[in-house]
Design a protein around this motif. Structure first.
Motif, PDB file in Angstrom:
ATOM      1  N   HIS A   1       0.838  -1.205   0.000  1.00 20.20           N
ATOM      2  CA  HIS A   1       0.000   0.000   0.000  1.00 20.20           C
ATOM      3  C   HIS A   1       0.877   1.260   0.000  1.00 20.20           C
ATOM      4  N   CYS A   2       1.898   1.276   0.843  1.00 18.68           N
ATOM      5  CA  CYS A   2       2.807   2.427   0.915  1.00 18.68           C
ATOM      6  C   CYS A   2       3.623   2.572  -0.368  1.00 18.68           C
ATOM      7  N   LYS A   3       4.134   1.482  -0.904  1.00 23.11           N
ATOM      8  CA  LYS A   3       4.929   1.527  -2.145  1.00 23.11           C
ATOM      9  C   LYS A   3       4.086   2.029  -3.317  1.00 23.11           C
ATOM     10  N   GLN A   4       2.832   1.620  -3.382  1.00 27.26           N
ATOM     11  CA  GLN A   4       1.951   2.091  -4.451  1.00 27.26           C
ATOM     12  C   GLN A   4       1.698   3.589  -4.322  1.00 27.26           C
ATOM     13  N   ALA A   5       1.512   4.069  -3.106  1.00 30.26           N
ATOM     14  CA  ALA A   5       1.318   5.505  -2.893  1.00 30.26           C
ATOM     15  C   ALA A   5       2.562   6.276  -3.335  1.00 30.26           C
TER      16      ALA A   5
ATOM     17  N   ALA B   1       8.972  11.086  -3.208  1.00 29.25           N
ATOM     18  CA  ALA B   1       7.950  10.626  -2.266  1.00 29.25           C
ATOM     19  C   ALA B   1       8.437   9.361  -1.568  1.00 29.25           C
ATOM     20  N   ASP B   2       8.363   9.366  -0.247  1.00 27.05           N
ATOM     21  CA  ASP B   2       8.811   8.230   0.550  1.00 27.05           C
ATOM     22  C   ASP B   2       7.762   7.967   1.635  1.00 27.05           C
ATOM     23  N   ALA B   3       7.324   6.720   1.755  1.00 23.52           N
ATOM     24  CA  ALA B   3       6.361   6.329   2.795  1.00 23.52           C
ATOM     25  C   ALA B   3       6.866   5.040   3.428  1.00 23.52           C
ATOM     26  N   ASP B   4       7.439   5.153   4.610  1.00 21.99           N
ATOM     27  CA  ASP B   4       8.039   4.014   5.310  1.00 21.99           C
ATOM     28  C   ASP B   4       7.148   3.543   6.447  1.00 21.99           C
TER      29      ASP B   4
END
Length: 147
Positions: free
Chosen positions: A81-85, A102-105
């Motif tokens: 989900h985070c990688k797709q965002a 964009a980075d979502a960890d």
């Protein structure tokens, strides 16, 4: 649907950007993370931080959000989900510690960060959590003490 003990409705996610309009990138991430019934329950303030690792790059805008899914998700579902965002907000693969649009960890999973994972694709709590001192105050804003 069968769930495992690691499945959870809550994920604590660090957002970051240091390329282009960093504020707009965080807004994009917040929007894209709210797909598939996921809502942002809480969001910390945005702060400006120095790059870690490879330091010869622009400063990052960072923020932490607490996400809630409509049903329990497996840890790797949260990762995807985070990688797709990230991808929908312009992230392209680069080198480790490199600049990012964009980075979502995934920092932690579960209401109190009680879900742990350690495999080749995902480590939770995030292995760099203790090396990113700027995250502790952001987590505290959301009612979570960093481990």
């Amino acid at each position: 649907m069968t769930t495992s003990p690691q499945d959870t409705t809550v994920a604590w996610v660090a957002l970051g950007s240091n390329i282009g309009s960093r504020t707009r990138a965080l807004a994009c991430l917040r929007s894209e993370l709210q797909r598939d019934g996921v809502v942002i329950e809480a969001a910390s303030s945005e702060i400006l931080t120095r790059a870690l690792g490879v330091t010869a790059q622009a400063d990052f805008h960072n923020q932490v959000v607490r996400l809630r899914a409509p049903e329990p998700w497996a840890p790797h579902h949260w990762l995807v989900h985070c990688k797709q965002a990230e991808q929908r907000c312009g992230r392209r693969e680069s080198y480790r510690w490199g600049p990012r649009v964009a980075d979502a960890d995934v920092l932690m999973l579960g209401e109190s960060g009680e879900v742990g994972v350690d495999d080749d694709d995902l480590t939770v709590p995030h292995p760099e959590l203790s090396h990113r001192p700027f995250l502790a105050p952001l987590l505290r804003e959301l009612g979570m003490a960093a481990s």
